[in-house]
Scaffold this motif. Sequence first.
Motif, PDB file in Angstrom:
ATOM      1  N   ASN A 115      64.829  56.246 -89.409  1.00  0.00           N
ATOM      2  CA  ASN A 115      65.856  56.693 -90.344  1.00  0.00           C
ATOM      3  C   ASN A 115      65.254  56.558 -91.740  1.00  0.00           C
ATOM      4  OD1 ASN A 115      67.986  56.903 -92.159  1.00  0.00           O
ATOM      5  ND2 ASN A 115      69.352  55.551 -91.022  1.00  0.00           N
ATOM      6  N   ASP A 156      77.994  61.174 -84.346  1.00  0.00           N
ATOM      7  CA  ASP A 156      77.242  59.937 -84.572  1.00  0.00           C
ATOM      8  C   ASP A 156      76.050  59.835 -83.615  1.00  0.00           C
ATOM      9  OD1 ASP A 156      76.869  57.407 -85.896  1.00  0.00           O
ATOM     10  OD2 ASP A 156      77.692  56.400 -84.124  1.00  0.00           O
ATOM     11  N   ASP A 157      75.867  60.851 -82.758  1.00  0.00           N
ATOM     12  CA  ASP A 157      74.793  60.824 -81.767  1.00  0.00           C
ATOM     13  C   ASP A 157      73.497  61.385 -82.342  1.00  0.00           C
ATOM     14  OD1 ASP A 157      76.623  59.852 -79.929  1.00  0.00           O
ATOM     15  OD2 ASP A 157      76.990  61.827 -79.030  1.00  0.00           O
ATOM     16  N   GLY A 209      68.584  58.462 -94.411  1.00  0.00           N
ATOM     17  CA  GLY A 209      69.612  59.210 -93.712  1.00  0.00           C
ATOM     18  C   GLY A 209      69.120  60.409 -92.921  1.00  0.00           C
ATOM     19  N   PRO A 230      68.802  51.370 -88.758  1.00  0.00           N
ATOM     20  CA  PRO A 230      68.995  51.087 -90.180  1.00  0.00           C
ATOM     21  C   PRO A 230      68.065  51.937 -91.053  1.00  0.00           C
ATOM     22  CG  PRO A 230      68.631  49.063 -88.918  1.00  0.00           C
ATOM     23  CD  PRO A 230      68.332  50.210 -88.012  1.00  0.00           C
ATOM     24  N   THR A 250      72.610  56.159 -81.608  1.00  0.00           N
ATOM     25  CA  THR A 250      73.656  56.531 -82.557  1.00  0.00           C
ATOM     26  C   THR A 250      73.091  56.332 -83.955  1.00  0.00           C
ATOM     27  OG1 THR A 250      74.588  54.305 -82.606  1.00  0.00           O
ATOM     28  CG2 THR A 250      75.527  55.865 -80.995  1.00  0.00           C
ATOM     29  N   THR A 251      73.645  57.039 -84.913  1.00  0.00           N
ATOM     30  CA  THR A 251      73.116  56.923 -86.280  1.00  0.00           C
ATOM     31  C   THR A 251      73.222  55.494 -86.798  1.00  0.00           C
ATOM     32  OG1 THR A 251      75.246  57.632 -87.178  1.00  0.00           O
ATOM     33  CG2 THR A 251      73.561  59.331 -86.883  1.00  0.00           C
ATOM     34  N   SER A 252      74.243  54.780 -86.400  1.00  0.00           N
ATOM     35  CA  SER A 252      74.420  53.402 -86.879  1.00  0.00           C
ATOM     36  C   SER A 252      73.442  52.417 -86.253  1.00  0.00           C
ATOM     37  CB  SER A 252      75.854  52.944 -86.638  1.00  0.00           C
ATOM     38  OG  SER A 252      76.156  52.976 -85.255  1.00  0.00           O
ATOM     39  N   SER A 253      72.747  52.812 -85.190  1.00  0.00           N
ATOM     40  CA  SER A 253      71.818  51.887 -84.523  1.00  0.00           C
ATOM     41  C   SER A 253      70.421  51.879 -85.156  1.00  0.00           C
ATOM     42  CB  SER A 253      71.720  52.209 -83.029  1.00  0.00           C
ATOM     43  OG  SER A 253      71.127  53.480 -82.826  1.00  0.00           O
TER      44      SER A 253
END
Length: 103
Positions: free
Chosen positions: A32, A96-97, A35, A14, A9-12
């Motif tokens: 990442n 978010d994937d 972004g 940093p 997921t994008t949040s996983s």
Amino acid sequence: MSNPIKVATTSSVPPGRGILVDADGLLLALFNIDGVFYAIDDACPHQGAPLSEGAVRGCVVICPWHAAEFEIPTGKLLCAPGTRDVQTYPVTIDGDDVMVDID
């Protein structure tokens, strides 16, 4: 026909960091960078070090074992002791994937 695989997921991941992901048995380093997500082979071609554990400086990952440098967006080898470029893989975001195409 491509069939992207969800690897995170994008949040996983940093910003400015990399993580190890498994794309149907293929180990990749997922980064990442401000972004934008990139996937490359996790194993450094010099001696197999995990690039996902390397330091990230801008768009460059530094091998944690012997300091070979690779340009993350292109996989291009920037300095020895690396022996060749690393493979890159297309990344797309679906909600978010984080999806990677390994075909």
